[in-house]
Design an enzyme around this catalytic site. Sequence first.
Site, PDB file in Angstrom:
ATOM      1  N   GLU A 136      84.887  53.320  14.652  1.00 51.24           N
ATOM      2  CA  GLU A 136      85.973  53.714  15.547  1.00 51.24           C
ATOM      3  C   GLU A 136      85.584  55.005  16.258  1.00 51.24           C
ATOM      4  O   GLU A 136      85.557  56.075  15.649  1.00 51.24           O
ATOM      5  CB  GLU A 136      87.262  53.944  14.743  1.00 51.24           C
ATOM      6  CG  GLU A 136      87.797  52.721  14.040  1.00 51.24           C
ATOM      7  CD  GLU A 136      88.826  51.985  14.881  1.00 51.24           C
ATOM      8  OE1 GLU A 136      89.135  52.456  15.992  1.00 51.24           O
ATOM      9  OE2 GLU A 136      89.334  50.951  14.401  1.00 51.24           O
ATOM     10  N   MET A 137      85.269  54.921  17.547  1.00 49.94           N
ATOM     11  CA  MET A 137      84.996  56.110  18.344  1.00 49.94           C
ATOM     12  C   MET A 137      86.309  56.832  18.663  1.00 49.94           C
ATOM     13  O   MET A 137      87.377  56.223  18.700  1.00 49.94           O
ATOM     14  CB  MET A 137      84.293  55.734  19.646  1.00 49.94           C
ATOM     15  CG  MET A 137      83.063  54.876  19.484  1.00 49.94           C
ATOM     16  SD  MET A 137      81.642  55.797  18.874  1.00 49.94           S
ATOM     17  CE  MET A 137      80.490  54.447  18.582  1.00 49.94           C
TER      18      MET A 137
END
Length: 356
Positions: free
Chosen positions: A290-291
Amino acid sequence: MNKLSKKMLALSLTGVMTFGGLTTVSLPASAVGNGPNYNGNESIQTSILTTYEELVDFLHVQEAKQSALELEVIGETVKGRDIYMAKYITNEDNPTILFLTQQHGNEQLTTEGALEFIKHLGTGKTRSVLENVNILVIPMLNADGAMGDVNFSTDNYIADGDRHLTRANANNYDLNREHDKATAAMQPEARVLHENVLEVYDIDYLIDLHHQGTQSERDGKYVSGSILYPTNPNVDPAIVEQSKKLGAVVFHEIESKGWGHLGKYNGGSGANIGRNGIALRYDIATLLFEMRGMSDHTNPSAVLGQKSNGYLIKQTVNTLDSTVKAIADGSIHTVDTSFWDTLPFQTTRPAEEGDE
């Protein structure tokens, strides 16, 4: 320079990124999870993001340039857009990794990074890598959501530009909650992913690339992203261990750069979620990444200022680069996974929303 190249250049704070960690331009100190949040004043422009049509043009140009690259249309979206997969298969006996982006249409910077990665796979620097690992890239699964071409209102989405980007597909389904269904009951995008990719190719590893909101932190600092292996209790422990090794490669790569700061994602154990359901169903080692920050959302706290686009694209490229190298040279089998025992779950500052 064509239109797509101009857009990808504008997205990067550091100029054109080079494959294999050869970038010499430093990222700003503020890049470590501290890019500007949307505050009601900064413009969040979706017009600088690659459109579906530009993505298709880009992929065909690269296929014409790269002898090792083959494009496959794996199916269609709800609105009839072809879903493309870029394939680098030199030896079917090689280990295979699949990179998947934009199950959620409003999470696009990983797609921008995946396109940059595909471009650099066409350079001479990658020949030995491609001899020892097969690479599959699906750079935009939810193209309808990415284009805002959906059967529900987008009036509450906050970004400016030529379109809104939505989490759900055109039928208002979350594609990352489809993975425990019979394939015939899945939404079209998830169904073709399973029937035409996961059931067809002998895949060993998968990284499912997403974006989360902006308010997650570890050790008092905003994270640049977070990672997690499958947590469903029915996943084969050997697959969990392989997944942890995949995560270890990513963690050590990003943390070593000095500007990355990763947390452990606090995700669910349901088999409907991709990292769990795919690992359970196909014995594929999976990693969620998850950026930080989304490209559009109804909640301002989820959207990151576009000045942070560059380091998030670079983080994606570094992730894809490091994992294919580790698989190709076999170092993934001996990577130190002990960090998982002490890596804290990220915590959330007020007004945050979960994702995955």
